[in-house]
Design an enzyme around this catalytic site. Structure first.
Site, PDB file in Angstrom:
ATOM      1  N   ARG A 179       6.389  13.507  58.182  1.00 27.18           N
ATOM      2  CA  ARG A 179       7.457  12.663  57.654  1.00 27.18           C
ATOM      3  C   ARG A 179       6.914  11.778  56.540  1.00 27.18           C
ATOM      4  O   ARG A 179       5.799  11.263  56.627  1.00 27.18           O
ATOM      5  CB  ARG A 179       8.060  11.775  58.764  1.00 27.18           C
ATOM      6  CG  ARG A 179       8.682  12.578  59.904  1.00 27.18           C
ATOM      7  CD  ARG A 179       9.238  11.690  60.986  1.00 27.18           C
ATOM      8  NE  ARG A 179       9.650  12.484  62.134  1.00 27.18           N
ATOM      9  CZ  ARG A 179      10.087  11.976  63.280  1.00 27.18           C
ATOM     10  NH1 ARG A 179      10.155  10.662  63.431  1.00 27.18           N
ATOM     11  NH2 ARG A 179      10.444  12.763  64.278  1.00 27.18           N
TER      12      ARG A 179
ATOM     13  N   GLU B  48       8.253   1.720  70.318  1.00 28.10           N
ATOM     14  CA  GLU B  48       8.924   2.978  70.635  1.00 28.10           C
ATOM     15  C   GLU B  48       7.914   4.117  70.754  1.00 28.10           C
ATOM     16  O   GLU B  48       7.046   4.286  69.898  1.00 28.10           O
ATOM     17  CB  GLU B  48       9.942   3.310  69.547  1.00 28.10           C
ATOM     18  CG  GLU B  48      10.665   4.641  69.782  1.00 28.10           C
ATOM     19  CD  GLU B  48      11.419   5.113  68.557  1.00 28.10           C
ATOM     20  OE1 GLU B  48      11.611   6.337  68.429  1.00 28.10           O
ATOM     21  OE2 GLU B  48      11.797   4.280  67.707  1.00 28.10           O
TER      22      GLU B  48
ATOM     23  N   SER C  87      12.438   8.813  72.025  1.00 31.26           N
ATOM     24  CA  SER C  87      13.897   8.663  71.973  1.00 31.26           C
ATOM     25  C   SER C  87      14.494   9.880  72.655  1.00 31.26           C
ATOM     26  O   SER C  87      14.215  11.014  72.255  1.00 31.26           O
ATOM     27  CB  SER C  87      14.400   8.579  70.523  1.00 31.26           C
ATOM     28  OG  SER C  87      14.069   7.347  69.944  1.00 31.26           O
TER      29      SER C  87
ATOM     30  N   ARG D 174       0.936   7.711  69.395  1.00 35.81           N
ATOM     31  CA  ARG D 174       1.337   6.428  69.976  1.00 35.81           C
ATOM     32  C   ARG D 174       0.899   6.336  71.433  1.00 35.81           C
ATOM     33  O   ARG D 174       0.595   5.244  71.929  1.00 35.81           O
ATOM     34  CB  ARG D 174       2.843   6.244  69.837  1.00 35.81           C
ATOM     35  CG  ARG D 174       3.274   6.130  68.377  1.00 35.81           C
ATOM     36  CD  ARG D 174       4.731   5.757  68.213  1.00 35.81           C
ATOM     37  NE  ARG D 174       5.063   5.618  66.792  1.00 35.81           N
ATOM     38  CZ  ARG D 174       6.071   4.892  66.317  1.00 35.81           C
ATOM     39  NH1 ARG D 174       6.856   4.242  67.141  1.00 35.81           N
ATOM     40  NH2 ARG D 174       6.289   4.815  65.015  1.00 35.81           N
TER      41      ARG D 174
ATOM     42  N   ARG E 280       2.371   4.772  62.457  1.00 37.03           N
ATOM     43  CA  ARG E 280       3.295   5.297  61.447  1.00 37.03           C
ATOM     44  C   ARG E 280       2.523   6.127  60.418  1.00 37.03           C
ATOM     45  O   ARG E 280       2.066   5.621  59.402  1.00 37.03           O
ATOM     46  CB  ARG E 280       4.038   4.144  60.768  1.00 37.03           C
ATOM     47  CG  ARG E 280       5.330   4.552  60.067  1.00 37.03           C
ATOM     48  CD  ARG E 280       6.049   3.339  59.513  1.00 37.03           C
ATOM     49  NE  ARG E 280       6.487   2.453  60.556  1.00 37.03           N
ATOM     50  CZ  ARG E 280       7.642   2.581  61.226  1.00 37.03           C
ATOM     51  NH1 ARG E 280       8.450   3.568  60.948  1.00 37.03           N
ATOM     52  NH2 ARG E 280       7.971   1.705  62.161  1.00 37.03           N
TER      53      ARG E 280
END
Length: 425
Positions: free
Chosen positions: A264, A351, A354, A391, A279
């Site tokens: 990404r 986070e 999800s 993460r 990130r």
């Protein structure tokens, strides 16, 4: 993608539900296109029925003794040919309207479920539950500080290899990452998920079917000459695993666990989380994905969330579950539970997964159906990270800190890494 029938027959419902997302829309033109398309469809259908009637009449008259080359049959065939020409014109007009309508609808997000809490942004998300006891010791390091001290990854050399926001895992760091991936896959397959290892390069149709395109084109890496993109998540290729298929109802639900590298651009996030594993442009993830019967998607959403939570519990990582409000929903989601893991070095929940139910939104874009008797219905799809590996590594490092500077690994992870602690090499 939204149902064209809803646009045509009840656009106010769409306006109201997208309003819950904080989006003001005017569907007047789209409704007109949908109504025109339906009108053309009816005209074409009636003409085709008339053409079939004439064709049948020709056959019956010839059978009854009429001259196949006579004026009577010639006139009927002339009428039939005229109808075919009109049908061809209508089909072309209908196709153009249908293409325009679909192109426009691709830009609209999914409608939130009735159970999704209303809200403007992440500040309105609702905490559902917590698990574990968050460490709040003084003097704890953040994961990137631990990684530098133990030489677990290298960012400076990664810039030389690629650019910023990439990382090269080294030694114990690489071993820990590999161990986490294998642990997650083994845990999920033991619960009945079928493991898949999909392509990392995906085509435009796959990204469109899952809802990544056209909205997120700027956040994706593209190989333009080949119509291929680096996948942003295994959700994309797994959605297309059954694109344009009819799945027998007795085979549902289909549950997949897929490992993939993910890519990404993180457009608009510069200046945030520039150090460490939170990130990155490239990261590893194990994705959970369900194709389920529409009548069972609500309970499937609870289960896929529980399956993602099971990873955190097995790794002894404290976390909380948030029910995302309408203003914070992802593009394709009807409802989402976010899992946020506790990072004691940073002193915050972050986070890590999800878990979303998408209803028939992706299935309509990808034409994935199920069959019950003679009838077909769009399936429902669900996805959830199980988990984001980088993460998870950050959380393992920060939660496992010991007084002597070593990192205690969770007991469940020891067989996969081959050591109980990470120490300076």
């Amino acid at each position: 993608m939204l149902d064209q029938r809803l646009v045509r027959d009840n656009p106010d419902a769409i306006t109201q539900e997208l309003g819950r997302r904080g989006k003001a829309v005017d569907l007047t033109r789209l409704q007109l296109i949908a109504q025109q398309q339906r009108s053309l469809e009816e005209k074409r259908s009636n003409l085709q029925a008339e053409g079939n009637r004439i064709g049948k009449d020709v056959g019956q008259r010839i059978k009854a003794g009429a001259d196949p080359k006579g004026d009577e049959i010639a006139e009927l065939r002339k009428q039939g040919n005229a109808i075919k020409q009109k049908v061809a014109v209508l089909e072309d007009e209908e196709k153009q309207l249908n293409t325009e309508l679909k192109d426009q609808l691709l830009h609209f997000p999914n409608l939130p479920s009735a159970e999704c809490p209303d809200g403007k942004d992440e500040s309105d998300n609702i905490e559902v539950r917590r698990w574990g006891h968050p460490r709040q010791d003084d003097g704890l390091e953040e994961h990137w500080q631990i990684a530098e001290r133990l030489n677990l990854f290298d960012t400076e050399r990664s810039v030389r290899i690629a650019q910023s926001r990439f990382v090269t895992l080294i030694g114990q760091g690489a071993r820990l990452e590999r161990g986490l991936i294998n642990f997650m896959l083994d845990l999920h397959t033991s619960k009945g998920y079928r493991e898949v290892l999909p392509p990392v390069l995906v085509n435009t149709a796959s990204l469109t079917g899952s809802g990544q395109l056209p909205k997120f084109a700027d956040e994706s890496f593209r190989c333009a000459e080949d119509d291929l993109w680096l996948t942003p998540t295994a959700e994309v290729p797994v959605t297309s695993l059954h694109r344009d298929e009819i799945i027998p109802a007795d085979q549902l639900p289909l549950r997949y666990a897929a490992y993939s590298p993910c890519f990404r651009r993180e457009a608009g996030s510069y200046g945030r989380d520039t150090r460490g594993l939170i990130r990155l442009h490239q990261f590893n993830k194990v994705e959970l994905y369900w194709f389920t019967h529409p009548d069972h998607s609500a309970e499937a959403h609870q289960q896929i969330t529980a399956d993602a939570e099971a990873v955190l519990q097995a790794l002894e990582l404290p976390y909380r579950v948030l029910d995302l409000c309408t203003g914070d929903l992802g593009f394709s989601a009807q409802r989402t539970y976010d899992l946020e893991v506790w990072l004691p070095g940073a002193g915050a929940y972050r986070e890590i997964s999800s878990c979303s139910v998408c209803g028939d939104f992706q299935a309509r874009r990808s034409s994935i159906r199920t069959k019950e008797g003679k009838n077909t219905r769009l399936v429902h799809t669900l996805n959830g990270s199980g988990l984001a590996v980088g993460r998870t590594m950050a959380a393992v490092l920060e939660n496992g800190q010991q007084a002597d500077g070593s990192i205690r690994l969770p007991e469940a992870l020891v067989p996969y890494v081959g050591m109980e602690q990470l120490k300076p090499e």
